[in-house]
Design an enzyme around this catalytic site. Structure first.
Site, PDB file in Angstrom:
ATOM      1  N   PRO A   4      28.208   0.134 -45.308  1.00  0.00           N
ATOM      2  CG  PRO A   4      27.918   1.899 -46.779  1.00  0.00           C
ATOM      3  CD  PRO A   4      27.486   1.403 -45.426  1.00  0.00           C
ATOM      4  CG  LEU A   8      36.408  10.585 -44.926  1.00  0.00           C
ATOM      5  CD1 LEU A   8      37.793  10.182 -45.441  1.00  0.00           C
ATOM      6  CD2 LEU A   8      35.885  11.776 -45.728  1.00  0.00           C
ATOM      7  N   GLY A   9      36.592   8.649 -41.753  1.00  0.00           N
ATOM      8  CA  GLY A   9      36.542   9.193 -40.393  1.00  0.00           C
ATOM      9  C   GLY A   9      36.646  10.705 -40.455  1.00  0.00           C
ATOM     10  CE  LYS A  67      31.777   7.149 -33.564  1.00  0.00           C
ATOM     11  NZ  LYS A  67      32.418   8.196 -34.351  1.00  0.00           N
ATOM     12  CG  HIS A 100      31.881   8.609 -28.549  1.00  0.00           C
ATOM     13  ND1 HIS A 100      31.925   9.744 -29.307  1.00  0.00           N
ATOM     14  CD2 HIS A 100      33.036   7.968 -28.813  1.00  0.00           C
ATOM     15  CE1 HIS A 100      33.053   9.777 -30.006  1.00  0.00           C
ATOM     16  NE2 HIS A 100      33.741   8.711 -29.709  1.00  0.00           N
TER      17      HIS A 100
END
Ligand code: A2P
Length: 303
Positions: A4, A8-9, A67, A100
């Protein structure tokens, strides 16, 4: 499930319950972006459990990304820390698991994610290549713990080296990098489109850190604000729409804890004209709000 394109972070989210509940049950979000380094996966997991308990959203309806951090690039770490993340998030698989940063930090007895020497410099371990651990990331896919694997903060050159490295069997599903009006990532964006990879954009709104960094507030940009008033939208909506409209393979990860802004950031059902796109493209400054080098990270040639 295809990724998607608005997530949302969760970095520096603080209380996670209300924003995650609002995003998933009211504002039509289908994607939550997390990370071990954010040190709030337990809180995110508690929030997700509350969302699932409402019966309105099922695990398989949403996409969850996490991550692995730079001091966990050692033998056995991918499996160990992926399982820890799953436990904290209270789910039995991730949709996406990312490396990351393309650098490895020393492992200390206290498992410090930012190990520093007496001069305050981050202690790296250049003898560990993140490509050695990629095989362990691939193993997680085989075990069904993660659906897709990818990387974050990798350059085109690093991705090209992955493409030709015999150790790499599964190519990255995506690369997550800083992506906003002032860091438009044109070359990487074209590269990802060409290769059929997604480019995920963090700090799409210029992050909350701009004031401290002394860098300009992206959302106050005059061109962005002019386009926003032409369209009757907020600068953030126009900016996010711009980042999505200029390539079909982009994803944006805006973070907000404010219910109204959470909803606005996913209300992007409008189009920018070609003229508006060109004016926004001309705002490029190739300027980072999040700079690994200035945080003391260093990237060895063989990462
Ligand atoms: P808040 O949580 O109060 O909404 P980024 O995702 O680029 O890191 O930016 C996150 C920052 O931008 C947060 O400080 C967030 O604050 C703010 N923010 C998020 N959405 C909006 C918006 N629609 N308009 C203005 N600021 C926003």
């Amino acid at each position: 499930m295809e990724i998607p394109r608005v997530a949302l972070g969760t970095y520096l989210m603080g209380d996670c319950d209300a924003p995650i509940m609002h995003a998933l049950t009211k504002a039509n979000y289908k994607h939550i972006d997390c990370a071990e380094f954010y040190q709030n996966e337990k809180e995110v997991g508690d929030a997700l459990a509350k969302v699932f308990a409402t019966g309105q959203v099922k695990r398989e309806d949403i996409w969850i990304t996490s991550k692995i951090w730079n001091h966990h690039h050692y033998k056995g770490d991918a499996g160990k820390y992926c399982r820890e993340t799953l436990k904290k998030l209270q789910v039995d698989y991730l949709d996406l698991y990312l490396i990351h940063w393309p650098c490895t930090f020393a492992k200390t007895e206290d498992d410090n994610p930012m190990p520093r020497d007496s001069d305050g410099k981050i202690i790296h371990n250049y003898s560990v290549s993140v490509l050695d651990m990629w095989a362990e990331m691939e193993q997680l896919v085989e075990e069904g713990l993660v659906k897709h694997i990818g990387v974050s903060n990798f350059s085109i050159e690093m991705l090209e080296r992955m493409r030709f490295d015999p150790r790499v069997k599964i190519q990255p599903y995506c690369v997550q990098v800083e992506y906003n009006l002032y860091m438009q990532q044109e070359a990487l964006r074209m590269y990802c489109e060409f290769r059929g990879m997604y480019m995920e954009g963090y700090s799409p709104l210029g992050t909350s850190g701009w004031a401290k960094s002394g860098k300009p507030n992206l959302l106050a940009d005059p061109v962005l604000n002019a386009v926003a008033s032409e369209l009757g939208k907020t600068p953030a909506q126009v900016e996010l729409k711009f980042l999505l409209q200029i390539s079909p393979k982009t994803v944006v990860l805006p973070k907000s804890t404010n219910p109204e802004r959470i909803a606005l950031n996913n209300s992007l059902d409008f189009e920018l004209s070609d003229d508006q796109i060109s004016r926004l493209k001309a705002c490029e400054r190739c300027q980072r709000y999040v700079d690994g080098h200035s945080m003391g990270f260093s990237f060895a040639d063989d990462y």
